[in-house]
Design a protein around this motif. Structure first.
Motif, PDB file in Angstrom:
ATOM      1  N   ILE A   1       0.837  -1.191   0.000  1.00 26.94           N
ATOM      2  CA  ILE A   1       0.000   0.000   0.000  1.00 26.94           C
ATOM      3  C   ILE A   1       0.881   1.254   0.000  1.00 26.94           C
ATOM      4  O   ILE A   1       0.641   2.202  -0.756  1.00 26.94           O
ATOM      5  CB  ILE A   1      -0.890   0.007   1.272  1.00 26.94           C
ATOM      6  N   GLY A   2       1.913   1.219   0.832  1.00 30.45           N
ATOM      7  CA  GLY A   2       2.802   2.366   0.940  1.00 30.45           C
ATOM      8  C   GLY A   2       3.451   2.712  -0.390  1.00 30.45           C
ATOM      9  O   GLY A   2       3.473   3.871  -0.808  1.00 30.45           O
ATOM     10  N   GLU A   3       3.958   1.694  -1.072  1.00 29.90           N
ATOM     11  CA  GLU A   3       4.629   1.939  -2.347  1.00 29.90           C
ATOM     12  C   GLU A   3       3.690   2.573  -3.362  1.00 29.90           C
ATOM     13  O   GLU A   3       4.111   3.367  -4.205  1.00 29.90           O
ATOM     14  CB  GLU A   3       5.169   0.626  -2.911  1.00 29.90           C
ATOM     15  N   GLN A   4       2.409   2.204  -3.291  1.00 40.59           N
ATOM     16  CA  GLN A   4       1.456   2.758  -4.244  1.00 40.59           C
ATOM     17  C   GLN A   4       1.017   4.164  -3.839  1.00 40.59           C
ATOM     18  O   GLN A   4       0.726   4.994  -4.686  1.00 40.59           O
ATOM     19  CB  GLN A   4       0.247   1.833  -4.384  1.00 40.59           C
ATOM     20  N   LEU A   5       1.011   4.389  -2.528  1.00 45.23           N
ATOM     21  CA  LEU A   5       0.569   5.704  -2.047  1.00 45.23           C
ATOM     22  C   LEU A   5       1.606   6.803  -2.253  1.00 45.23           C
ATOM     23  O   LEU A   5       1.265   7.966  -2.446  1.00 45.23           O
ATOM     24  CB  LEU A   5       0.223   5.613  -0.562  1.00 45.23           C
ATOM     25  N   VAL A   6       2.882   6.444  -2.181  1.00 47.47           N
ATOM     26  CA  VAL A   6       3.909   7.487  -2.305  1.00 47.47           C
ATOM     27  C   VAL A   6       4.053   7.980  -3.738  1.00 47.47           C
ATOM     28  O   VAL A   6       4.592   9.058  -3.973  1.00 47.47           O
ATOM     29  CB  VAL A   6       5.304   7.026  -1.804  1.00 47.47           C
ATOM     30  N   GLU A   7       3.559   7.193  -4.687  1.00 50.52           N
ATOM     31  CA  GLU A   7       3.795   7.531  -6.098  1.00 50.52           C
ATOM     32  C   GLU A   7       3.344   8.934  -6.519  1.00 50.52           C
ATOM     33  O   GLU A   7       4.131   9.653  -7.144  1.00 50.52           O
ATOM     34  CB  GLU A   7       3.162   6.474  -7.003  1.00 50.52           C
TER      35      GLU A   7
END
Ligand SMILES: Nc1ncnc2c1ncn2[C@@H]1O[C@H](COP(=O)(O)OP(=O)(O)O)[C@@H](O)[C@H]1O
Ligand SMILES: [Mg+2]
Lengths: 322, 319
Positions: free
Chosen positions: A107-113
């Motif tokens: 989730i984090g990797e997708q949110l930081v984008e």
């Protein structure tokens, strides 16, 4: 006007014929307002939404029309300009949260984008912002959720993540394509409430797509009703509910339970099926299912005309009502 | 994740045991008597029964088969692979001498297959149905279906006989000359690599195409990612998941090719040793070679499973 859509046509090419998914629609979206888009499944709501961001997949194509966002025509932008608008100025929430998130990224990797791509922030700076976002959409234990993968979250939680992702950069327009249709009824209201509150807080415009008139009644300022790729009625929400003009709108209203009506009233679904968009009959597309049809309806399709100053309808029977 | 790996490990060991039975049986079924072979070579075929019995006892083939099997397995575990009947050398030492050569061959061919396979597969998927895609498809099918020896002959003719760019055969140790080594290995590794490359390219293409049609790719575009960013950040990792399995299977396929390639290019590796051992009916060497090959293939597939678990977070839950 924040967004002005003029005579938009989006077709899917299948073999030698065209599916007229969006067929000459025009509408406006003002700053901070919520526009409800209602229609049965397959009437072109998703196609209209995807067109606004130029996300129509092949074999689909925007055939003609203009999409003026702050005066700039989105259909004519270069790829670079387009990328700078997508996700930053205009964001989208999709229908099915089970498939809309990447299953192999946390989730984090997708949110930081969005932060990394549009704001050029480092991952380290973006992470606390993302945790803040997750708190805002009321995901419990946000810090550790950042490391979770989509399959570890329920549908409702995933849709909250999608909402957080769409709202990350305070976009001016949020397009929510049936954001709660795939979810359990019990959490639909909560999620819509959340979406509405946050958009209001950020003073963003919301295009809320649904096939449920009940949802629209609660959350939308204005409504447009779509049928077979066209807009058949457009009005302020209250007007639409009090004086529905198009036979299709009336049919829709009779087929959903309404809060302000006595509960004994029988719900009657509209009979028949919408026409095949690849092979539209001559005249009004609603002709076959209409209870009030006349000979002239078959001869020529009605266009959207003003009935009162804030109420437009595409029906021959209302032409003389002016 | 731990229990998933443990399960894969147990499967591998079970497979290995079955393979060991199979190899043991094969080495006995091969026609011809190894002791006769040795005698033919050293005593011109003239021997008395005492000598024969002595040799049989020396190699332990006078024992009943189950005992032979148990002794073989026990010795194998303690690193005693027996003695070559043909040369009298310790098999373990013969192995150690040739292992680096074969390892280099495998690494080289793996690099070629990945490099060619992945780039062609990705280009094909991204530019699907273009002229380039069709061209690469033809290339991949050719790479898959051309036999190793034929490709070898053609390349030797083109690159060695006609143009003298590369040496036609022979091996130069890395320690002797780095460029000499690379030049000598270029053609054999390429030939082995193209076999796997065709397969990998096809799988990368279809896997990537199916990923590019998924909903989350549309989400990524809606966030404002460019085509390149979508490909690198969102599409490649999930597309690799099914491909890793194929890459593991390709390894077995490539191993078979290595026997031919080593023989063809006179590379002193394990494959060549194995082929020679088969011709000489030298069963301790045959057994050990086949067994090492089997262990290698299983080890690679186990690594693939580990990689799979790493790439796909859902595996951890499924097991
Ligand atoms: N990829 C596609 N290829 C061909 N036709 C499509 C494609 N996607 C949607 N359509 C057609 O476009 C029309 C509108 O679809 P859509 O916009 O998804 O409707 P809605 O969102 O209102 O349910 C439908 O008739 C559908 O069959
Ligand atoms: Mg839809």
């Amino acid at each position: 006007m924040l967004l002005k859509v003029l005579n938009l046509c989006t077709y899917y090419q299948t073999g030698s014929s065209y599916v007229r998914a969006v067929d000459d629609i025009s509408f406006e979206l003002a700053k901070g307002e919520t526009l409800g888009v209602v229609g049965e499944s397959g009437c072109g709501k998703t196609a209209a939404a995807l067109s606004l961001m130029r996300l129509i997949p092949s074999p689909g194509r925007i055939v003609s029309g203009k999409i003026l966002f702050e005066g700039k025509d989105i259909t004519a932008l270069s790829i670079k300009e387009l990328l700078s608008i997508r996700g930053d100025q205009i964001a989208m929430i999709f229908q099915d949260p089970m498939t809309a998130l990447n299953p192999v990224l946390s989730i984090g990797e997708q949110l930081v984008e969005p932060f990394m791509i549009h704001r050029r922030l480092s991952r380290k700076v973006a992470i606390p912002l993302c945790i803040e976002l997750l708190n805002k959409v009321r995901i419990p234990d946000a810090g550790s959720r950042m490391k979770s993968y989509p399959h570890e979250l329920s549908g409702g939680m995933r849709q909250r993540v999608m909402i957080a992702m769409a709202l990350a950069l305070n976009p001016k327009i949020i397009i929510a394509d049936e954001p709660t249709t795939a979810l359990d009824v019990s959490i639909q209201a909560e999620l819509l409430e959340l979406l509405k509150n946050i958009t209001r807080e950020q003073n963003a415009s919301l295009m809320l797509i649904t096939h449920n008139l009940g949802i629209v009644a609660r959350y939308a300022d204005r409504v447009m009703i779509m049928y077979a790729g066209r807009i058949v009625e457009k009005a302020f929400t209250l007007n639409l509910y009090q004086t529905p003009l198009h036979p299709y709108t009336k049919g829709l209203l009779d087929s959903v339970p309404r809060l302000n009506q006595n509960n004994n009233k029988k719900l009657t679904p509209i009979k028949g099926q919408p026409p095949d968009l690849a092979n539209l009959p001559q005249g009004c597309a609603f002709y076959e299912r209409c209870t009030l049809k006349e000979a002239r309806c078959k001869a020529k399709a009605p266009t959207l005309k003003k009935f009162t100053c804030d109420h437009e309808v595409a029906c021959w029977l209302k032409e003389e009502g002016k | 994740m731990k229990s998933y790996l443990l399960k894969r490990l147990l499967y591998s060991l079970l497979t290995l045991w079955l393979v060991s039975l199979f190899i043991f049986a094969i080495a006995r079924i091969l026609p011809g008597d190894p002791v006769q072979g040795v005698l033919m070579a050293s005593h011109m075929g003239i021997a008395d029964n005492n000598l024969i019995e002595g040799l049989r006892a020396k190699f332990g083939i006078d024992q009943p088969l189950p005992i032979q099997y148990l002794v073989w397995v026990k010795n194998f575990i303690i690193g005693d692979f027996g003695v070559s009947i043909a040369s009298g050398e310790k098999v373990f030492e013969m192995f150690m001498k040739r292992l680096p050569v074969t390892l280099e061959l495998f690494m080289g061919s793996a690099i070629w297959s990945m490099l060619i396979g992945f780039s062609c597969g990705i280009i094909s998927a991204v530019r699907r149905n273009s002229f380039l895609d069709h061209l690469l498809t033809v290339g991949a099918v050719l790479g898959l279906s051309i036999p190793v020896f034929w490709e070898g002959i053609v390349l030797i003719y083109l690159l060695s006989v006609m143009t003298h760019i590369l040496p036609p055969s022979g091996y130069v140790p890395f320690t002797e000359s780095i460029t000499g080594n690379l030049l000598a290995m270029a053609m054999p590794t390429f030939i082995m690599g193209t076999q796997g490359a065709g397969l990998i390219a096809r799988y990368v293409r279809s896997s990537l195409l199916s990923v590019l049609g998924q909903d989350f790719i549309r989400t990524a575009y809606a966030k404002g990612l460019s085509e390149r960013q979508v490909l690198i950040r969102h599409a490649l990792k999930p597309a690799m998941i099914p491909v890793t399995t194929v890459a593991g299977l390709t390894f077995g396929y490539v191993t078979a090719g290595s026997f031919i390639v080593e023989y063809m290019f006179a590379i002193p590796g394990l494959g060549r040793m194995g082929v020679n051992a088969i011709f000489a009916n030298d069963f301790p060497v045959i057994q050990a070679t086949l067994f090492i090959v089997a262990i290698n293939i299983l080890a690679v597939n186990f690594l693939v499973d580990v990689l799979y678990g790493y790439l796909d977070p859902r595996v951890k839950v499924r097991s």
